[in-house]
Design an enzyme around this catalytic site. Structure first.
Site, PDB file in Angstrom:
ATOM      1  CG  HIS A 295      -2.125  -0.816   1.093  1.00  0.00           C
ATOM      2  ND1 HIS A 295      -3.341  -0.353   0.671  1.00  0.00           N
ATOM      3  CD2 HIS A 295      -2.276  -2.137   1.299  1.00  0.00           C
ATOM      4  CE1 HIS A 295      -4.201  -1.343   0.645  1.00  0.00           C
ATOM      5  NE2 HIS A 295      -3.581  -2.441   1.025  1.00  0.00           N
ATOM      6  CE  LYS A 486      -7.165  13.962  -1.343  1.00  0.00           C
ATOM      7  NZ  LYS A 486      -7.113  12.733  -2.124  1.00  0.00           N
ATOM      8  NE  ARG A 487      -5.320  10.735   8.833  1.00  0.00           N
ATOM      9  CZ  ARG A 487      -4.875   9.855   9.723  1.00  0.00           C
ATOM     10  NH1 ARG A 487      -5.464   8.688   9.848  1.00  0.00           N
ATOM     11  NH2 ARG A 487      -3.872  10.137  10.532  1.00  0.00           N
ATOM     12  CE  LYS A 492      -3.333  11.154   2.083  1.00  0.00           C
ATOM     13  NZ  LYS A 492      -3.900  10.174   1.137  1.00  0.00           N
ATOM     14  CB  THR A 594     -10.233   4.650  -2.425  1.00  0.00           C
ATOM     15  OG1 THR A 594      -9.953   5.019  -1.081  1.00  0.00           O
ATOM     16  CG2 THR A 594      -9.376   3.465  -2.817  1.00  0.00           C
ATOM     17  CE  LYS A 598     -14.348   6.016  -0.596  1.00  0.00           C
ATOM     18  NZ  LYS A 598     -13.741   6.403   0.675  1.00  0.00           N
TER      19      LYS A 598
HETATM   20  C1  26Q Z   1       2.445   1.700  10.360  1.00  0.00           C
HETATM   21  C2  26Q Z   1       3.351   1.554  11.389  1.00  0.00           C
HETATM   22  C3  26Q Z   1       3.057   2.018  12.670  1.00  0.00           C
HETATM   23  C4  26Q Z   1       1.822   2.616  12.896  1.00  0.00           C
HETATM   24  C5  26Q Z   1       0.914   2.763  11.875  1.00  0.00           C
HETATM   25  C6  26Q Z   1       1.227   2.304  10.598  1.00  0.00           C
HETATM   26  C7  26Q Z   1       0.275   2.477   9.506  1.00  0.00           C
HETATM   27  C8  26Q Z   1      -1.096   2.430   9.698  1.00  0.00           C
HETATM   28  C9  26Q Z   1      -1.977   2.650   8.654  1.00  0.00           C
HETATM   29  C10 26Q Z   1       0.727   2.744   8.224  1.00  0.00           C
HETATM   30  C11 26Q Z   1      -0.161   2.955   7.173  1.00  0.00           C
HETATM   31  C12 26Q Z   1      -1.514   2.920   7.379  1.00  0.00           C
HETATM   32  C13 26Q Z   1      -2.498   3.184   6.324  1.00  0.00           C
HETATM   33  C14 26Q Z   1      -2.169   3.407   5.069  1.00  0.00           C
HETATM   34  C15 26Q Z   1      -3.146   3.741   4.035  1.00  0.00           C
HETATM   35  O1  26Q Z   1      -4.300   4.020   4.313  1.00  0.00           O
HETATM   36  N1  26Q Z   1      -2.720   3.736   2.770  1.00  0.00           N
HETATM   37  C16 26Q Z   1      -3.604   4.097   1.663  1.00  0.00           C
HETATM   38  O2  26Q Z   1      -4.245   2.931   1.183  1.00  0.00           O
HETATM   39  C17 26Q Z   1      -5.236   3.277   0.244  1.00  0.00           C
HETATM   40  C18 26Q Z   1      -6.019   2.024  -0.112  1.00  0.00           C
HETATM   41  O3  26Q Z   1      -5.271   1.153  -0.887  1.00  0.00           O
HETATM   42  C19 26Q Z   1      -4.627   3.946  -0.959  1.00  0.00           C
HETATM   43  O4  26Q Z   1      -5.662   4.327  -1.811  1.00  0.00           O
HETATM   44  C20 26Q Z   1      -3.799   5.152  -0.545  1.00  0.00           C
HETATM   45  O5  26Q Z   1      -3.121   5.677  -1.654  1.00  0.00           O
HETATM   46  C21 26Q Z   1      -2.814   4.752   0.543  1.00  0.00           C
HETATM   47  O6  26Q Z   1      -2.144   5.902   1.026  1.00  0.00           O
END
Ligand code: 26Q
Length: 758
Positions: A295, A486-487, A492, A594, A598
């Site tokens: 991801h 978005k976040r 971004k 994503t 939407k």
């Molecule tokens: C990792 C290590 C420690 C703590 C937290 C994390 C962590 C948690 C969540 C790292 C990443 C995430 C989430 C990532 C995420 O949401 N990525 C997004 O995934 C979407 C669905 O595939 C994509 O559309 C986005 O481009 C991508 O940023």
């Protein structure tokens, strides 16, 4: 059966969605009327939405389950039942303030606890060698501590089908809830200490700020839910009288990023240590069952665990990983004799800067397929991030383009458009994305276009009413709704959007309003609590909103709103009302996105860079129906290394003026220092190439203005966006996974008393 492991499932409110899936919305509304409740939305508004995910990745896991259920493919999603989900956001004096998300405080009626299916999970301790009856050496792990995972099952309904799938979330409990010995000896607090520390395991969702990835508790969480999950699957086989050797024929395992990648070692441990399989057979089963979805390309987001931490928490797993690594490196040696650099690059154990376990390498070495989220991202995974692995095993690397569910994001969120689509392309349109193209035949039908436009107006009025009541701001529903939700992250580039607002504002102040159309610019999104630049960007946006919304010169032309606490529930109100979708990340950095899909489905036109899913959105809707700008990922790659943002700034007088205004404290009540970190970043480094794309962004924005003035043209483009967005239905993604990665097909149960879609 398939299972998908994910540390996050961002499922959103359940009631409305379940009524839609069952096809009983009207019946439910009627039933409520008997209790003198005339607006079912009042009930929906009361529902607490579980925030069990950070953003896209968690949302993707949830919607993939929904599509699996809709396609009648038996599946279980496995995750963690966090007691506290993603932090709630409030805005105070323009700043983000975080508040604990107590989503369970009023109880949550949608899950069913299964106490008899609990699992024990170990941590720490040591390993012992012993000899079995055949005289063979075996290893046994003797953990120092144990916790219990108890499953909480949430039914996942498919759209108008006769079956449902299951989301199984593990909640941690203490193995020995109460230490009677400690209690009897008078140590009241010691008696519950073990309980408290075990329950901490499923307490809180970690934010994705990437800053403290070395946190011990997070590794414990990962092992906790992965171990429960694998034990659950083995138990399921046992119950059905199926041998462990058959594991890979009965289960296909999809890792949602590396968060559950410890599964590779845990499955090996269960098969070798507990089921006494030989290494080769166990490895073959592991590799045949596991696939991995990547991801992110951001190096700081790739999980790597400190080796010392790993050794203390999971000593047996570390030994197994060393063995997996040794065998893999031996294969690499045979393929590329003497290439020591290659060995160091692909090893699971990183040697530089303190030894660490690279989870992406572990997942990639085991997985039968590794996929990215859209063509461009998969290409970058193959050519850059995991290039050495892709050279060794090119056949394993593939792409499955992400999707979103048209049920929640169109049928449920956009009732007016839902009605129009049902009438034109059939009741069943939410499950038949191939049919949407038929809408194209209405592109020159003025009556139809008027109705389409009326749907958008309806959604905009509803959002305007929410903005008035929740944020006490009046916005004009006939203005162009320009949306970036978005976040908050520098890649971004919400600050690119914000800076063009300052430029726009300056134009207004200078009386230069030619070609400008009335816009309501909406932002929404949370910053990770430890990400100070993201928080400063929120402060900046709120500073601009405060100035612009109170300046009579901007009245009727520009309005800026920061929608606090943006989440799935609020998203359902925002997407249908958007005219313009801001997808402006630095090319090569947004893996997919994503929200962009939407918005396209809901007929917003995209202004965007050639990044992530934008590339495919533009291909689908046609370049005439997309506002493209900015450098390509290739351009950015060339710029890196010798990029001097100050040179670019020289050629951007309007931006110079905007930055000077920021610096003068215009958006910070006279505080000249407040935005210093942001200003310095832009002028001296600009790691996300805001300045390199600035001019072209303004050009694309004025194209937006131009098209908006020709409303018929805009509505036609908007219709074509919806008509051509069927490709982004998550059903299409799941069919692709099912056919090419999991090799599974639907199992349809026919209905005896009607109601089935088939
Ligand atoms: C990792 C290590 C420690 C703590 C937290 C994390 C962590 C948690 C969540 C790292 C990443 C995430 C989430 C990532 C995420 O949401 N990525 C997004 O995934 C979407 C669905 O595939 C994509 O559309 C986005 O481009 C991508 O940023």
């Amino acid at each position: 059966m398939r299972w998908r492991t994910s540390a996050e499932f961002l499922i959103g409110p359940q009631l409305g969605n379940n009524l839609l899936m069952l096809g009983i919305q009207a019946e439910a509304a009627e039933a409520l009327r008997r209790f003198r409740i005339h607006d079912i939305d009042h009930i929906h508004a009361l529902e607490e939405a579980p925030g069990l995910g950070n953003g896209g990745l968690g949302r993707l896991a949830a919607r993939f389950l929904e599509s699996l259920a809709t396609l009648e493919i038996p599946a279980t999603g496995y995750g963690i039942r966090y007691e506290f989900g993603i932090l709630d956001q409030v805005i105070r004096d323009g700043w983000q303030v975080e508040i604990t998300d107590r989503w369970l405080k009023g109880g949550w009626p949608w899950d069913l606890v299964q106490p008899f299916k609990s699992c024990r999970v170990g941590f720490g301790g040591r390993t012992e060698v012993w000899r079995d009856d055949h005289g063979r050496y075996r290893v046994r792990w003797v953990p120092a501590e144990q916790a219990i995972g108890s499953p909480h099952d949430v039914p996942v309904l498919g759209y108008r089908v006769n079956t449902c799938d299951r989301l199984r979330l593990w909640r941690a409990e203490a193995a020995d809830a109460f230490d009677v010995h400690a209690f009897n000896s008078g140590d009241f607090y010691g008696a519950v200490e073990q309980k408290v520390s075990s329950e901490t395991l499923s307490k809180v969702l970690y934010p994705n700020d990437g800053t403290d990835a070395g946190r011990r508790l997070r590794l414990m969480q990962q092992h906790f839910f992965v171990s429960c999950t694998l034990q659950d699957m083995l138990r399921n086989l046992r119950k059905r009288g199926i041998g462990v050797q058959e594991f890979a024929t009965h289960w296909a395992v999809q890792l949602n990023d590396t968060h559950p990648a410890i599964a590779v070692a845990e499955l090996m441990r269960l098969l070798v240590d507990e089921h006494h399989l030989e290494w080769d057979q166990a490895w073959e089963i592991t590799c045949r069952s596991i696939a991995y979805t990547n991801h992110t390309l951001l190096p700081e987001a790739l999980e790597a665990w400190d080796l010392g931490l790993f050794a203390t928490l999971l000593p047996r797993h570390l030994a197994l990983i060393h063995e997996i690594n040794a065998r893999f490196l031996q294969q690499v040696r045979m393929r590329a004799p003497g290439d020591e650099d290659l060995l160091a690059r692909v090893s699971i154990v990183a040697e530089q800067g303190g030894k660490a376990i690279r989870m992406a390498h572990l997942a990639t070495i085991a997985a039968h397929h590794v996929n990215g989220l859209v063509a461009l991202h998969s290409e970058l995974v193959r050519k850059e991030l995991l290039a050495d692995f892709a050279r060794l095993h090119p056949e394993r690397f593939t792409n499955v383009t992400n999707g979103v569910t048209p049920r929640r994001w169109l049928a449920l969120a956009n009732p007016a458009l839902n009605g129009l689509l049902r009438e034109t392309i059939g009741e069943d349109w939410p499950a038949r994305e191939q049919e949407w193209r038929r809408l194209e035949s209405f592109r020159s039908d003025p009556v139809f276009l008027d109705r389409r436009e009326a749907c958008k107006q309806d959604a905009k009025r509803r959002l305007a009413a929410i903005i008035a009541s929740r944020w006490e701001q009046v916005v004009d529903p006939t203005s162009l709704f320009d949306v970036q939700v978005k976040r908050i992250h520098e890649y971004k580039r919400q600050h690119l959007n914000a800076l063009r607002l300052v430029v726009q504002y300056l134009r207004l102040k200078h009386g230069d309003t030619t070609g400008m159309v009335p816009r309501t610019v909406l932002f929404g999104g949370k910053a990770a609590p430890g990400y100070s630049m993201a928080k400063l960007i929120i402060r900046f946006i709120n500073g601009i909103a405060e100035v612009v919304n109170n300046d009579p010169d901007a009245e009727g032309l520009l309005n800026v709103v920061f929608l606090s606490d943006y989440n799935v529930k609020l998203g359902e109100k925002v997407y249908p009302a958007a005219d313009l979708s801001e997808q402006i990340s630095t090319a090569g950095l947004e893996a997919s996105g994503t929200g962009n899909m939407k918005l396209t489905m809901n007929g917003a036109l995209t202004i965007g860079t050639l990044d992530g899913a934008n590339v495919e959105i533009r291909e689908q809707v046609g370049d005439d129906n997309f506002f493209l700008f900015g450098k390509t990922s290739e351009d950015i790659r060339h710029l890196r290394g010798h990029y001097r943002s100050w040179d670019w700034l020289e050629r951007l007088p309007a931006l110079q003026e905007a930055l000077a205004l920021m610096e003068a404290g215009h958006f910070s009540n006279g505080d000249r220092e407040l935005f210093r970190p942001l200003l310095d970043q832009l002028r001296c480094q600009d790691a996300f190439f805001v300045l390199a794309d600035f001019d072209d962004y303004l050009r694309a924005q004025s194209m937006v203005d131009e098209v908006w003035l020709d409303r018929r043209r805009w509505t036609t483009m908007s219709l074509l966006n919806t008509a051509r967005s069927g490709y982004f239905s998550s059903d299409r993604s799941i069919r692709h996974y099912a056919a090419s990665i999991w090799k599974v097909s639907p199992l349809s149960l026919s209905m005896t008393n009607g109601g089935s879609r088939a």
